[in-house]
Design a protein around this motif. Structure first.
Motif, PDB file in Angstrom:
ATOM      1  N   HIS A  83      85.782   8.306  36.644  1.00 45.46           N
ATOM      2  CA  HIS A  83      86.940   7.412  36.635  1.00 45.46           C
ATOM      3  C   HIS A  83      88.225   8.197  36.873  1.00 45.46           C
ATOM      4  CE1 HIS A  83      89.710   4.259  35.460  1.00 45.46           C
ATOM      5  NE2 HIS A  83      90.230   5.080  34.571  1.00 45.46           N
ATOM      6  N   GLN A  84      88.372   9.323  36.180  1.00 44.49           N
ATOM      7  CA  GLN A  84      89.578  10.139  36.336  1.00 44.49           C
ATOM      8  C   GLN A  84      89.679  10.712  37.750  1.00 44.49           C
ATOM      9  OE1 GLN A  84      92.110  10.486  34.208  1.00 44.49           O
ATOM     10  NE2 GLN A  84      91.077   9.107  32.796  1.00 44.49           N
ATOM     11  N   ASN A 111      88.482   9.369  40.501  1.00 46.27           N
ATOM     12  CA  ASN A 111      88.884   8.264  41.379  1.00 46.27           C
ATOM     13  C   ASN A 111      90.361   7.968  41.244  1.00 46.27           C
ATOM     14  OD1 ASN A 111      86.398   7.817  42.543  1.00 46.27           O
ATOM     15  ND2 ASN A 111      85.777   6.307  41.012  1.00 46.27           N
ATOM     16  N   LYS A 112      90.867   8.014  40.014  1.00 48.48           N
ATOM     17  CA  LYS A 112      92.283   7.732  39.782  1.00 48.48           C
ATOM     18  C   LYS A 112      93.161   8.784  40.458  1.00 48.48           C
ATOM     19  CE  LYS A 112      94.014   7.832  35.522  1.00 48.48           C
ATOM     20  NZ  LYS A 112      94.363   7.404  34.151  1.00 48.48           N
ATOM     21  N   ARG A 113      92.782  10.054  40.339  1.00 45.89           N
ATOM     22  CA  ARG A 113      93.551  11.114  41.006  1.00 45.89           C
ATOM     23  C   ARG A 113      93.509  10.957  42.522  1.00 45.89           C
ATOM     24  NH1 ARG A 113      91.289  14.317  36.910  1.00 45.89           N
ATOM     25  NH2 ARG A 113      89.597  14.938  38.297  1.00 45.89           N
ATOM     26  N   GLN A 114      92.357  10.572  43.059  1.00 45.27           N
ATOM     27  CA  GLN A 114      92.238  10.384  44.505  1.00 45.27           C
ATOM     28  C   GLN A 114      93.107   9.227  44.981  1.00 45.27           C
ATOM     29  OE1 GLN A 114      90.593  12.485  46.557  1.00 45.27           O
ATOM     30  NE2 GLN A 114      91.545  11.344  48.200  1.00 45.27           N
ATOM     31  N   ARG A 115      93.135   8.124  44.233  1.00 42.50           N
ATOM     32  CA  ARG A 115      94.000   6.997  44.589  1.00 42.50           C
ATOM     33  C   ARG A 115      95.450   7.408  44.578  1.00 42.50           C
ATOM     34  NH1 ARG A 115      90.620   3.868  41.341  1.00 42.50           N
ATOM     35  NH2 ARG A 115      92.062   4.118  39.614  1.00 42.50           N
ATOM     36  N   ASP A 116      95.854   8.205  43.573  1.00 47.67           N
ATOM     37  CA  ASP A 116      97.241   8.664  43.503  1.00 47.67           C
ATOM     38  C   ASP A 116      97.589   9.538  44.701  1.00 47.67           C
ATOM     39  OD1 ASP A 116      97.564   7.307  41.149  1.00 47.67           O
ATOM     40  OD2 ASP A 116      97.349   9.081  39.858  1.00 47.67           O
ATOM     41  N   ARG A 117      96.655  10.396  45.121  1.00 46.91           N
ATOM     42  CA  ARG A 117      96.899  11.249  46.293  1.00 46.91           C
ATOM     43  C   ARG A 117      96.982  10.414  47.566  1.00 46.91           C
ATOM     44  NH1 ARG A 117      92.268  14.756  44.727  1.00 46.91           N
ATOM     45  NH2 ARG A 117      93.086  15.823  42.928  1.00 46.91           N
ATOM     46  N   ASP A 118      96.145   9.403  47.667  1.00 45.40           N
ATOM     47  CA  ASP A 118      96.124   8.572  48.868  1.00 45.40           C
ATOM     48  C   ASP A 118      97.380   7.722  49.009  1.00 45.40           C
ATOM     49  OD1 ASP A 118      93.677   9.619  49.500  1.00 45.40           O
ATOM     50  OD2 ASP A 118      92.529   7.866  48.821  1.00 45.40           O
ATOM     51  N   THR A 119      97.961   7.302  47.896  1.00 45.39           N
ATOM     52  CA  THR A 119      99.133   6.427  47.947  1.00 45.39           C
ATOM     53  C   THR A 119     100.442   7.200  47.870  1.00 45.39           C
ATOM     54  OG1 THR A 119      99.067   6.062  45.572  1.00 45.39           O
ATOM     55  CG2 THR A 119      97.879   4.497  46.954  1.00 45.39           C
TER      56      THR A 119
END
Length: 75
Positions: free
Chosen positions: A56-57, A59-67
């Motif tokens: 989960h963490q 995925n959250k870091r990856q979403r933050d990098r992508d956005t």
């Protein structure tokens, strides 16, 4: 102690079958969760919960990098 070692070996062995993208965060979380779970007598439950939380963490870091806003290229 033997159960913890067996669980770690099992987790590492199974990680070899998973793709790198799918295992991201799971291995570290499973190790930490397994150690914490071992302290209270629930090694495998701790490893499973640690894997889920680590994934989960990640995925959250990856979403933050992508956005994240990318700077405009210089001309």
């Amino acid at each position: 102690m033997r159960k913890m070692i067996a669980g770690t070996i099992l987790a590492v062995g199974l990680a070899g079958f998973a793709g790198a993208a799918e295992a991201k965060g799971c291995i570290k979380g499973a190790v930490v969760g397994g150690i914490a779970g071992h302290a209270v007598g629930h090694t495998f439950a701790g490893a499973a919960a640690g894997c889920a939380l680590g994934r989960h963490q990640a995925n959250k870091r990856q979403r933050d990098r992508d956005t994240a806003v990318q700077p405009a290229p210089a001309r």
